[in-house]
Design a protein around this motif. Structure first.
Motif, PDB file in Angstrom:
ATOM      1  N   LEU A 151       0.825  -1.208   0.000  1.00 30.52           N
ATOM      2  CA  LEU A 151       0.000   0.000   0.000  1.00 30.52           C
ATOM      3  C   LEU A 151       0.860   1.260   0.000  1.00 30.52           C
ATOM      4  O   LEU A 151       0.476   2.274  -0.600  1.00 30.52           O
ATOM      5  CB  LEU A 151      -0.933   0.008   1.214  1.00 30.52           C
ATOM      6  CG  LEU A 151      -2.232  -0.784   1.136  1.00 30.52           C
ATOM      7  CD1 LEU A 151      -3.029  -0.588   2.408  1.00 30.52           C
ATOM      8  CD2 LEU A 151      -3.067  -0.379  -0.083  1.00 30.52           C
ATOM      9  N   ALA A 152       1.995   1.201   0.659  1.00 29.81           N
ATOM     10  CA  ALA A 152       2.875   2.367   0.698  1.00 29.81           C
ATOM     11  C   ALA A 152       3.321   2.773  -0.700  1.00 29.81           C
ATOM     12  O   ALA A 152       3.533   3.960  -0.980  1.00 29.81           O
ATOM     13  CB  ALA A 152       4.082   2.073   1.579  1.00 29.81           C
ATOM     14  N   LYS A 153       3.434   1.792  -1.595  1.00 31.33           N
ATOM     15  CA  LYS A 153       3.816   2.082  -2.978  1.00 31.33           C
ATOM     16  C   LYS A 153       2.672   2.719  -3.761  1.00 31.33           C
ATOM     17  O   LYS A 153       2.891   3.298  -4.829  1.00 31.33           O
ATOM     18  CB  LYS A 153       4.268   0.799  -3.670  1.00 31.33           C
ATOM     19  CG  LYS A 153       5.510   0.164  -3.046  1.00 31.33           C
ATOM     20  CD  LYS A 153       5.850  -1.146  -3.737  1.00 31.33           C
ATOM     21  CE  LYS A 153       7.066  -1.808  -3.085  1.00 31.33           C
ATOM     22  NZ  LYS A 153       7.398  -3.115  -3.723  1.00 31.33           N
ATOM     23  N   LEU A 154       1.449   2.590  -3.222  1.00 25.96           N
ATOM     24  CA  LEU A 154       0.272   3.131  -3.913  1.00 25.96           C
ATOM     25  C   LEU A 154      -0.290   4.377  -3.229  1.00 25.96           C
ATOM     26  O   LEU A 154      -1.305   4.925  -3.672  1.00 25.96           O
ATOM     27  CB  LEU A 154      -0.840   2.064  -3.966  1.00 25.96           C
ATOM     28  CG  LEU A 154      -0.530   0.753  -4.687  1.00 25.96           C
ATOM     29  CD1 LEU A 154      -1.715  -0.205  -4.544  1.00 25.96           C
ATOM     30  CD2 LEU A 154      -0.236   0.987  -6.168  1.00 25.96           C
ATOM     31  N   LYS A 155       0.350   4.855  -2.176  1.00 22.30           N
ATOM     32  CA  LYS A 155      -0.240   5.903  -1.353  1.00 22.30           C
ATOM     33  C   LYS A 155      -0.460   7.211  -2.089  1.00 22.30           C
ATOM     34  O   LYS A 155      -1.274   8.040  -1.677  1.00 22.30           O
ATOM     35  CB  LYS A 155       0.612   6.133  -0.095  1.00 22.30           C
ATOM     36  CG  LYS A 155       1.988   6.674  -0.346  1.00 22.30           C
ATOM     37  CD  LYS A 155       2.774   6.836   0.970  1.00 22.30           C
ATOM     38  CE  LYS A 155       2.107   7.781   1.915  1.00 22.30           C
ATOM     39  NZ  LYS A 155       2.869   7.975   3.169  1.00 22.30           N
ATOM     40  N   ASN A 156       0.240   7.420  -3.200  1.00 17.78           N
ATOM     41  CA  ASN A 156       0.042   8.643  -3.976  1.00 17.78           C
ATOM     42  C   ASN A 156      -1.044   8.498  -5.037  1.00 17.78           C
ATOM     43  O   ASN A 156      -1.333   9.445  -5.762  1.00 17.78           O
ATOM     44  CB  ASN A 156       1.357   9.076  -4.622  1.00 17.78           C
ATOM     45  CG  ASN A 156       2.378   9.532  -3.596  1.00 17.78           C
ATOM     46  OD1 ASN A 156       2.029  10.153  -2.593  1.00 17.78           O
ATOM     47  ND2 ASN A 156       3.643   9.217  -3.823  1.00 17.78           N
ATOM     48  N   GLU A 157      -1.643   7.304  -5.110  1.00 19.06           N
ATOM     49  CA  GLU A 157      -2.768   7.104  -6.021  1.00 19.06           C
ATOM     50  C   GLU A 157      -4.042   7.643  -5.358  1.00 19.06           C
ATOM     51  O   GLU A 157      -4.020   8.123  -4.218  1.00 19.06           O
ATOM     52  CB  GLU A 157      -2.914   5.613  -6.356  1.00 19.06           C
ATOM     53  CG  GLU A 157      -1.691   4.982  -7.011  1.00 19.06           C
ATOM     54  CD  GLU A 157      -1.464   5.428  -8.457  1.00 19.06           C
ATOM     55  OE1 GLU A 157      -2.365   6.080  -9.042  1.00 19.06           O
ATOM     56  OE2 GLU A 157      -0.395   5.121  -9.004  1.00 19.06           O
ATOM     57  N   THR A 158      -5.166   7.545  -6.042  1.00 16.70           N
ATOM     58  CA  THR A 158      -6.431   8.072  -5.536  1.00 16.70           C
ATOM     59  C   THR A 158      -7.029   7.147  -4.480  1.00 16.70           C
ATOM     60  O   THR A 158      -7.168   5.947  -4.718  1.00 16.70           O
ATOM     61  CB  THR A 158      -7.435   8.255  -6.687  1.00 16.70           C
ATOM     62  OG1 THR A 158      -6.895   9.182  -7.647  1.00 16.70           O
ATOM     63  CG2 THR A 158      -8.764   8.789  -6.171  1.00 16.70           C
ATOM     64  N   ILE A 159      -7.376   7.706  -3.342  1.00 19.25           N
ATOM     65  CA  ILE A 159      -8.040   6.959  -2.277  1.00 19.25           C
ATOM     66  C   ILE A 159      -9.466   7.496  -2.148  1.00 19.25           C
ATOM     67  O   ILE A 159      -9.680   8.706  -2.084  1.00 19.25           O
ATOM     68  CB  ILE A 159      -7.296   7.106  -0.943  1.00 19.25           C
ATOM     69  CG1 ILE A 159      -5.854   6.589  -1.076  1.00 19.25           C
ATOM     70  CG2 ILE A 159      -8.019   6.351   0.174  1.00 19.25           C
ATOM     71  CD1 ILE A 159      -4.999   6.818   0.160  1.00 19.25           C
ATOM     72  N   PHE A 160     -10.434   6.607  -2.141  1.00 15.01           N
ATOM     73  CA  PHE A 160     -11.830   7.045  -2.049  1.00 15.01           C
ATOM     74  C   PHE A 160     -12.526   6.336  -0.895  1.00 15.01           C
ATOM     75  O   PHE A 160     -11.956   5.445  -0.254  1.00 15.01           O
ATOM     76  CB  PHE A 160     -12.564   6.805  -3.377  1.00 15.01           C
ATOM     77  CG  PHE A 160     -12.707   5.358  -3.762  1.00 15.01           C
ATOM     78  CD1 PHE A 160     -13.879   4.650  -3.486  1.00 15.01           C
ATOM     79  CD2 PHE A 160     -11.678   4.678  -4.417  1.00 15.01           C
ATOM     80  CE1 PHE A 160     -14.014   3.312  -3.844  1.00 15.01           C
ATOM     81  CE2 PHE A 160     -11.809   3.346  -4.786  1.00 15.01           C
ATOM     82  CZ  PHE A 160     -12.974   2.658  -4.493  1.00 15.01           C
ATOM     83  N   LYS A 161     -13.771   6.712  -0.624  1.00 17.19           N
ATOM     84  CA  LYS A 161     -14.449   6.231   0.578  1.00 17.19           C
ATOM     85  C   LYS A 161     -15.571   5.236   0.328  1.00 17.19           C
ATOM     86  O   LYS A 161     -15.759   4.308   1.116  1.00 17.19           O
ATOM     87  CB  LYS A 161     -15.008   7.420   1.371  1.00 17.19           C
ATOM     88  CG  LYS A 161     -13.941   8.327   1.961  1.00 17.19           C
ATOM     89  CD  LYS A 161     -14.583   9.446   2.774  1.00 17.19           C
ATOM     90  CE  LYS A 161     -13.524  10.334   3.416  1.00 17.19           C
ATOM     91  NZ  LYS A 161     -14.141  11.432   4.222  1.00 17.19           N
ATOM     92  N   ALA A 162     -16.354   5.425  -0.737  1.00 16.04           N
ATOM     93  CA  ALA A 162     -17.584   4.645  -0.847  1.00 16.04           C
ATOM     94  C   ALA A 162     -17.865   4.195  -2.276  1.00 16.04           C
ATOM     95  O   ALA A 162     -17.307   4.729  -3.244  1.00 16.04           O
ATOM     96  CB  ALA A 162     -18.758   5.472  -0.328  1.00 16.04           C
TER      97      ALA A 162
END
Length: 351
Positions: free
Chosen positions: A209-220
Motif C-alpha cells: 500500500l505504501a507504494k500506492l499511497k500517492n494514487e487516488t483513495i476514495f471512501k464509498a
C-alpha cells in the motif's frame, strides 16, 4: 444492507460433517410444493436488505415460493446490525421468523442461542460445507465477490492478479478504497497474501500500500461512477455488484477475478429460535437455494451462487466468480486487528 464494509467470510469445513449435522431430514422428498397445503394462508416475516436489492430477492425467491405454497412472505428492511439487535430484543418471543445477514451476524446469533437448526431443506445438501453452519443453523445463499474493476477501453486485456496494480503503465490511474471501507480492509489483506504474508503477517500488505499511497483513495461505492467517468482512473479493487451497476450507467467497466482469489462476503439466512413460522421459513430458504432463484439473483445483482448445481448462462458466468474461485479470509483475525490496522493506516497511508 449492512456488511463488513457497511454497504447497503468463508471457512472450508468438511462437506460431509455439515451434511451429517443437518440430518437425514434434509434428504426427504419434502419439496415446498408438497408442503403447500400446510403453508396456505401462513404469514412469513423476514428481515430484508431494502431498496432494489430486496425487490430483486422478492421476485427471485419469495414470490415463487408464495405462489407455489400459498404462503404470504413479507420482508422488513433493516441493516444487518439492526437485524441482529432486534433478534436479541425478541429472544424468546420472536416476531420475525427469518433473518438475512451480510455481515457475519449469523455466527454471532448462533453462538448466543438465537437461532435454531434448519429442517427439511433439500437444497442445503448442494451448498459446500464452508458456506453453511455444520450444525445447520445458517446457510449462505449468495456471495458478494470482490476482485478487480477496470476500464475496458484503457485496459483491453483483463487484469489477472493483484500484482497488476503495480504495473508501471497504470501509475497515476489507480484508485483504491480507504481501510474504513471493508473493501479497503480486504484489499490490504489480499495484498499481504499476494506478497507472502496474510492475516498473521500484514507487513507485506502495508508495504504494498505504501507504494500506492500517492494514487487516488476514495471512501464509498458511490464514488465509482465519478472515478471511472472522469477517464483518469483505470483500475480499482471492488466487487461484482458495483462493477455491474457502474457498467449499467454506460461506462466501459468490467470485473476480473484475480488468480489469488476473490474475497467473499456471504449473504446468509437463519431462523429465529422459537419462530412461530419456522416451517415456512425452512421452505423459503429452500427456495433461496434453488438454482432458478440463484440465477435470477445473479442476473439482477451479479452475486455468486452458492448451490453447486446452479449453472449460470455462459455470458453471466463470465462476470461472476464461481464458488471455487472464492478466497477464504479469516474474518475473526481481521476483526481482532481492525483497530490497530486502521490506526496504522491513518499514520502511514491516509492523507
Amino acid at each position: 444492507m449492512s456488511s463488513p464494509w457497511n454497504i447497503d467470510q468463508l471457512d472450508r469445513r468438511a462437506f460431509m460433517a455439515a451434511l451429517a449435522a443437518v440430518g437425514a431430514g434434509s434428504l426427504l422428498p419434502a419439496s415446498a410444493e408438497a408442503q403447500g397445503a400446510d403453508f396456505k394462508g401462513r404469514q412469513l416475516l423476514s428481515s430484508g436488505f431494502g431498496g432494489s436489492t430486496m425487490d430483486i430477492i422478492q421476485k427471485a425467491a419469495f414470490d415463487p415460493f408464495d405462489a407455489a405454497t400459498g404462503a404470504k412472505s413479507t420482508q422488513v428492511p433493516m441493516q444487518s446490525a439492526a437485524a441482529l439487535a432486534r433478534m436479541k430484543a425478541e429472544a424468546g418471543n420472536p416476531q420475525i421468523d427469518m433473518y438475512q445477514f451480510s455481515g457475519g451476524q449469523e455466527a454471532q446469533a448462533k453462538s448466543e442461542g438465537l437461532t435454531e437448526p434448519m429442517k427439511s431443506v433439500p437444497n442445503l445438501a448442494n451448498v459446500p460445507g464452508g458456506l453453511k453452519d455444520p450444525d445447520g443453523h445458517w446457510v449462505t445463499w449468495a456471495v458478494i465477490a470482490e476482485g478487480i474493476v477496470y476500464n475496458k477501453d484503457k485496459i483491453p486485456t483483463p487484469p489477472t492478479s493483484y500484482k497488476d496494480f503495480f504495473k508501471p503503465e497504470y501509475k497515476g490511474h489507480i484508485a483504491f478504497p480507504a481501510i474504513t471501507n471493508g473493501f479497503g480492509m480486504d484489499f490490504l489483506v489480499m495484498l499481504a497474501r499476494t506478497f507472502g504474508g496474510g492475516e498473521d503477517n500484514i507487513e507485506p500488505g502495508f508495504a504494498a500500500l505504501a507504494k500506492l499511497k500517492n494514487e487516488t483513495i476514495f471512501k464509498a461505492a458511490s464514488d465509482l461512477p465519478g472515478l471511472f467517468g472522469q477517464g483518469d482512473i483505470w483500475i480499482i479493487p471492488y466487487d461484482t455488484g458495483n462493477a455491474f451497476k457502474t457498467a449499467q450507467s454506460g461506462l466501459p467497466v468490467a470485473f476480473a477475478t484475480p488468480q489469488e482469489g476473490s474475497p467473499a462476503v456471504p449473504i446468509t439466512s437463519c431462523i429465529a429460535k422459537g419462530a412461530k413460522n419456522a416451517d415456512v421459513a425452512n421452505g423459503a430458504i429452500n427456495y433461496l437455494l434453488k438454482p432458478e432463484a440463484q440465477i435470477a439473483i445473479a442476473q439482477g445483482m451479479r452475486w455468486s451462487a452458492s448451490n453447486v448445481n446452479t449453472k449460470l448462462p455462459a455470458e453471466l458466468a463470465s462476470e461472476i466468480p464461481a464458488v471455487s474461485q472464492l478466497a477464504q479470509l479469516d474474518r475473526a483475525k481481521i476483526n481482532a486487528n481492525r483497530a490497530a490496522w486502521t490506526e496504522r493506516w491513518n499514520r502511514e497511508i491516509a492523507r
